[in-house]
Scaffold this motif. Structure first.
Motif, PDB file in Angstrom:
ATOM      1  N   GLU A   9       0.819  -1.217   0.000  1.00  0.00           N
ATOM      2  CA  GLU A   9       0.000   0.000   0.000  1.00  0.00           C
ATOM      3  C   GLU A   9       0.853   1.267   0.000  1.00  0.00           C
ATOM      4  OE1 GLU A   9      -3.198  -0.262  -0.430  1.00  0.00           O
ATOM      5  OE2 GLU A   9      -2.991  -2.450  -0.388  1.00  0.00           O
ATOM      6  N   GLY A  10       2.163   1.086  -0.090  1.00  0.00           N
ATOM      7  CA  GLY A  10       3.073   2.222  -0.100  1.00  0.00           C
ATOM      8  C   GLY A  10       3.535   2.596   1.295  1.00  0.00           C
ATOM      9  N   ILE A  11       4.655   3.266   1.359  1.00  0.00           N
ATOM     10  CA  ILE A  11       5.190   3.785   2.615  1.00  0.00           C
ATOM     11  C   ILE A  11       5.172   5.302   2.498  1.00  0.00           C
ATOM     12  CG2 ILE A  11       7.173   3.862   4.159  1.00  0.00           C
ATOM     13  CD1 ILE A  11       8.080   1.176   2.899  1.00  0.00           C
ATOM     14  N   VAL A  12       4.365   5.942   3.308  1.00  0.00           N
ATOM     15  CA  VAL A  12       4.202   7.395   3.256  1.00  0.00           C
ATOM     16  C   VAL A  12       4.440   7.948   4.654  1.00  0.00           C
ATOM     17  CG1 VAL A  12       2.656   9.311   2.733  1.00  0.00           C
ATOM     18  CG2 VAL A  12       2.504   7.175   1.414  1.00  0.00           C
ATOM     19  N   GLY A  13       5.325   8.925   4.772  1.00  0.00           N
ATOM     20  CA  GLY A  13       5.587   9.492   6.083  1.00  0.00           C
ATOM     21  C   GLY A  13       6.523  10.677   6.007  1.00  0.00           C
ATOM     22  N   ARG A  14       6.970  11.105   7.158  1.00  0.00           N
ATOM     23  CA  ARG A  14       7.906  12.224   7.263  1.00  0.00           C
ATOM     24  C   ARG A  14       9.323  11.714   7.023  1.00  0.00           C
ATOM     25  NH1 ARG A  14      10.874  14.512  11.919  1.00  0.00           N
ATOM     26  NH2 ARG A  14      11.276  16.732  11.568  1.00  0.00           N
ATOM     27  N   GLY A  15       9.964  12.240   5.995  1.00  0.00           N
ATOM     28  CA  GLY A  15      11.349  11.899   5.729  1.00  0.00           C
ATOM     29  C   GLY A  15      12.279  12.933   6.333  1.00  0.00           C
ATOM     30  N   VAL A  16      13.429  12.475   6.832  1.00  0.00           N
ATOM     31  CA  VAL A  16      14.460  13.363   7.362  1.00  0.00           C
ATOM     32  C   VAL A  16      15.792  12.938   6.770  1.00  0.00           C
ATOM     33  CG1 VAL A  16      15.659  14.207   9.404  1.00  0.00           C
ATOM     34  CG2 VAL A  16      13.212  13.714   9.525  1.00  0.00           C
ATOM     35  N   LEU A  17      16.504  13.901   6.183  1.00  0.00           N
ATOM     36  CA  LEU A  17      17.826  13.637   5.618  1.00  0.00           C
ATOM     37  C   LEU A  17      18.887  14.188   6.560  1.00  0.00           C
ATOM     38  CD1 LEU A  17      19.739  12.769   3.311  1.00  0.00           C
ATOM     39  CD2 LEU A  17      19.419  15.055   2.331  1.00  0.00           C
ATOM     40  N   LEU A  18      19.794  13.323   7.013  1.00  0.00           N
ATOM     41  CA  LEU A  18      20.955  13.741   7.792  1.00  0.00           C
ATOM     42  C   LEU A  18      22.186  13.588   6.910  1.00  0.00           C
ATOM     43  CD1 LEU A  18      20.230  12.224  11.338  1.00  0.00           C
ATOM     44  CD2 LEU A  18      19.688  14.508  10.444  1.00  0.00           C
ATOM     45  N   ASP A  19      22.859  14.717   6.649  1.00  0.00           N
ATOM     46  CA  ASP A  19      23.968  14.776   5.694  1.00  0.00           C
ATOM     47  C   ASP A  19      25.289  14.749   6.460  1.00  0.00           C
ATOM     48  OD1 ASP A  19      25.815  15.364   3.715  1.00  0.00           O
ATOM     49  OD2 ASP A  19      24.530  16.835   2.730  1.00  0.00           O
ATOM     50  N   ILE A  20      25.911  13.582   6.533  1.00  0.00           N
ATOM     51  CA  ILE A  20      27.123  13.430   7.337  1.00  0.00           C
ATOM     52  C   ILE A  20      28.355  14.079   6.690  1.00  0.00           C
ATOM     53  CG2 ILE A  20      28.561  11.798   8.604  1.00  0.00           C
ATOM     54  CD1 ILE A  20      25.564  12.023   9.482  1.00  0.00           C
ATOM     55  N   PRO A  21      28.578  13.971   5.374  1.00  0.00           N
ATOM     56  CA  PRO A  21      29.689  14.727   4.778  1.00  0.00           C
ATOM     57  C   PRO A  21      29.561  16.232   5.003  1.00  0.00           C
ATOM     58  CG  PRO A  21      28.969  13.019   3.288  1.00  0.00           C
ATOM     59  CD  PRO A  21      27.962  13.065   4.398  1.00  0.00           C
ATOM     60  N   ARG A  22      28.363  16.761   4.916  1.00  0.00           N
ATOM     61  CA  ARG A  22      28.140  18.188   5.183  1.00  0.00           C
ATOM     62  C   ARG A  22      28.547  18.529   6.612  1.00  0.00           C
ATOM     63  NH1 ARG A  22      23.775  21.739   6.694  1.00  0.00           N
ATOM     64  NH2 ARG A  22      23.629  23.563   5.310  1.00  0.00           N
ATOM     65  N   LEU A  23      28.194  17.653   7.545  1.00  0.00           N
ATOM     66  CA  LEU A  23      28.562  17.855   8.943  1.00  0.00           C
ATOM     67  C   LEU A  23      30.071  17.900   9.115  1.00  0.00           C
ATOM     68  CD1 LEU A  23      27.751  17.797  12.038  1.00  0.00           C
ATOM     69  CD2 LEU A  23      28.054  15.301  11.866  1.00  0.00           C
ATOM     70  N   ARG A  24      30.760  17.011   8.426  1.00  0.00           N
ATOM     71  CA  ARG A  24      32.216  16.900   8.593  1.00  0.00           C
ATOM     72  C   ARG A  24      33.003  17.834   7.681  1.00  0.00           C
ATOM     73  NH1 ARG A  24      33.573  10.425   9.032  1.00  0.00           N
ATOM     74  NH2 ARG A  24      31.909   9.827  10.504  1.00  0.00           N
ATOM     75  N   GLY A  25      32.305  18.538   6.780  1.00  0.00           N
ATOM     76  CA  GLY A  25      32.985  19.459   5.885  1.00  0.00           C
ATOM     77  C   GLY A  25      33.786  18.784   4.796  1.00  0.00           C
ATOM     78  N   VAL A  26      33.285  17.632   4.302  1.00  0.00           N
ATOM     79  CA  VAL A  26      33.954  16.895   3.230  1.00  0.00           C
ATOM     80  C   VAL A  26      32.927  16.567   2.156  1.00  0.00           C
ATOM     81  CG1 VAL A  26      35.720  15.920   4.749  1.00  0.00           C
ATOM     82  CG2 VAL A  26      33.559  14.673   4.406  1.00  0.00           C
ATOM     83  N   PRO A  27      33.350  16.282   0.917  1.00  0.00           N
ATOM     84  CA  PRO A  27      32.371  15.958  -0.133  1.00  0.00           C
ATOM     85  C   PRO A  27      31.725  14.592   0.055  1.00  0.00           C
ATOM     86  CG  PRO A  27      34.604  15.783  -0.996  1.00  0.00           C
ATOM     87  CD  PRO A  27      34.719  16.392   0.376  1.00  0.00           C
ATOM     88  N   TRP A  28      32.449  13.672   0.673  1.00  0.00           N
ATOM     89  CA  TRP A  28      31.926  12.323   0.906  1.00  0.00           C
ATOM     90  C   TRP A  28      32.754  11.649   1.978  1.00  0.00           C
ATOM     91  CZ3 TRP A  28      33.732  13.310  -4.272  1.00  0.00           C
ATOM     92  CH2 TRP A  28      35.072  12.960  -4.484  1.00  0.00           C
ATOM     93  N   LEU A  29      32.212  10.586   2.549  1.00  0.00           N
ATOM     94  CA  LEU A  29      32.980   9.739   3.448  1.00  0.00           C
ATOM     95  C   LEU A  29      33.734   8.727   2.599  1.00  0.00           C
ATOM     96  CD1 LEU A  29      30.534   8.945   6.398  1.00  0.00           C
ATOM     97  CD2 LEU A  29      31.821  11.028   5.912  1.00  0.00           C
ATOM     98  N   GLU A  30      34.978   8.511   2.938  1.00  0.00           N
ATOM     99  CA  GLU A  30      35.774   7.552   2.176  1.00  0.00           C
ATOM    100  C   GLU A  30      35.301   6.124   2.455  1.00  0.00           C
ATOM    101  OE1 GLU A  30      37.874   7.904  -0.155  1.00  0.00           O
ATOM    102  OE2 GLU A  30      38.094  10.087  -0.086  1.00  0.00           O
ATOM    103  N   PRO A  31      35.410   5.227   1.480  1.00  0.00           N
ATOM    104  CA  PRO A  31      35.035   3.833   1.705  1.00  0.00           C
ATOM    105  C   PRO A  31      35.721   3.273   2.944  1.00  0.00           C
ATOM    106  CG  PRO A  31      35.437   4.205  -0.624  1.00  0.00           C
ATOM    107  CD  PRO A  31      35.836   5.468   0.075  1.00  0.00           C
ATOM    108  N   GLY A  32      34.954   2.568   3.746  1.00  0.00           N
ATOM    109  CA  GLY A  32      35.459   2.010   4.990  1.00  0.00           C
ATOM    110  C   GLY A  32      35.160   2.862   6.201  1.00  0.00           C
ATOM    111  N   ASP A  33      34.771   4.130   5.989  1.00  0.00           N
ATOM    112  CA  ASP A  33      34.466   5.018   7.106  1.00  0.00           C
ATOM    113  C   ASP A  33      33.068   4.721   7.651  1.00  0.00           C
ATOM    114  OD1 ASP A  33      34.653   6.986   8.993  1.00  0.00           O
ATOM    115  OD2 ASP A  33      34.904   8.647   7.573  1.00  0.00           O
ATOM    116  N   HIS A  34      32.841   5.102   8.918  1.00  0.00           N
ATOM    117  CA  HIS A  34      31.585   4.787   9.597  1.00  0.00           C
ATOM    118  C   HIS A  34      30.833   6.047   9.976  1.00  0.00           C
ATOM    119  CE1 HIS A  34      32.825   0.605  10.209  1.00  0.00           C
ATOM    120  NE2 HIS A  34      33.994   1.056  10.633  1.00  0.00           N
TER     121      HIS A  34
END
Length: 301
Positions: free
Chosen positions: A136-161
């Motif tokens: 029947e679909g999944i409908v709800g409030r979505g929240v995006l948490l941007d971890i690279p933005r938090l850390r000031g980098v374009p992306w987390l490197e592979p292997g990072d947590h």
């Protein structure tokens, strides 16, 4: 993380699971859906799915197959009515295409979520806990948490947590709070890295959540977890368990997972509107007895 520490975390999360037959989707009540609709202000819509890929690559050795089945060239050029038709097929649980994992996807110690016997997944398909739960679909409030933005980098490197503390800090930095029944999306920058540096063997090395970050989801009673990666880090941080986040999320907590989404279109819209929550609609295909589905989640701001 040792196997003993992981098992203790698994047992604690499973004992505190709040879902029923539909898993954590039970937290998305009609009242919460109505409240999520109030998130719509500008009416802008953004896809959270990556385009389906039909060419092989290091992270996609079995790409989706797509071919036109009609019309033949001579028919297309002739007079009268004709139809263009095509055929599509894919490996749902690959490392490139956006997809949803059903509750029957993870078998751990001979069982599925809720202690359902693994034997209910047969060669003909899953007899319970299939993707049909979300038909029947999944409908709800979505929240995006941007971890690279938090850390000031374009992306987390592979292997990072992504850690528990990262999620709490991202909430504070973005002035948003994840609540019960929310669809939580965690950006690690996998898609941006793939676009800018090219695809790599993501099955062997990728950024994802640390298993202890699942405490955050349990505390907030999140309904769905999605990432632009696999959600699990590779190599695994847990001795003897290759996909600890999948085990904790799907098997212990009953949370449907969305793997390999893309947030590169959503981030600038969230920045422009200065908010990181939105109405989200996820509509998996109706595939009876399937362990997952390709999916195109839509954020509505």
């Amino acid at each position: 993380m040792s196997q003993d520490d992981f098992q203790a975390l698994y047992e604690r999360l499973r004992e505190g699971a709040w879902g029923g037959a539909r898993g954590a989707l039970d937290a998305i009540t009609p009242e919460r859906i109505r409240a999520a609709a109030a998130e719509v202000r500008s009416g802008r819509t953004v896809s959270l799915a990556a385009p389906v890929e039909t060419e092989p690559g290091p992270d996609n050795p079995q790409p989706a197959g797509h071919r036109l089945t009609s019309p033949p060239e001579d028919q297309a050029a002739s007079h009268g009515l004709h139809f263009a038709t095509d055929h599509f097929g894919m490996n749902v649980h690959g490392d490139a295409d956006s997809h949803l994992d059903a509750l029957c996807h993870v078998v751990y110690d001979g069982t599925l979520y809720g202690g359902v016997p693994a034997a209910t997944v047969t060669p003909a398909g899953a007899t319970v806990l299939s993707v049909e739960i979300a038909s029947e679909g999944i409908v709800g409030r979505g929240v995006l948490l941007d971890i690279p933005r938090l850390r000031g980098v374009p992306w987390l490197e592979p292997g990072d947590h992504v850690t528990y503390d990262d999620l709490v800090a991202a909430e504070s930095a973005q002035q948003v709070r994840v609540g019960e029944g929310d669809l939580l999306f965690v950006r690690v920058g996998h898609r941006r890295r793939r676009i800018e540096t090219g695809p790599w063997e993501a099955a062997a090395t990728r950024a994802g959540l640390h298993p202890t970050a699942m405490n955050f989801l349990a505390e907030r009673r999140v309904a769905v977890l999605g990432s632009d990666s696999n959600n699990d880090t590779a190599p695994s941080s847990t001795d003897g368990v290759a996909f600890p986040v999948h085990v904790l999320g799907i098997h212990a907590l009953g949370i449907h997972l969305l793997d390999y989404l893309q947030f590169e279109d959503l981030v600038p819209v969230c920045e422009e509107e200065d908010r990181w929550s939105f109405l989200c609609v996820v509509a998996p295909l109706r595939l009876p007895a399937a362990t997952g589905s390709p999916v195109n989640p839509i954020a509505i701001l």
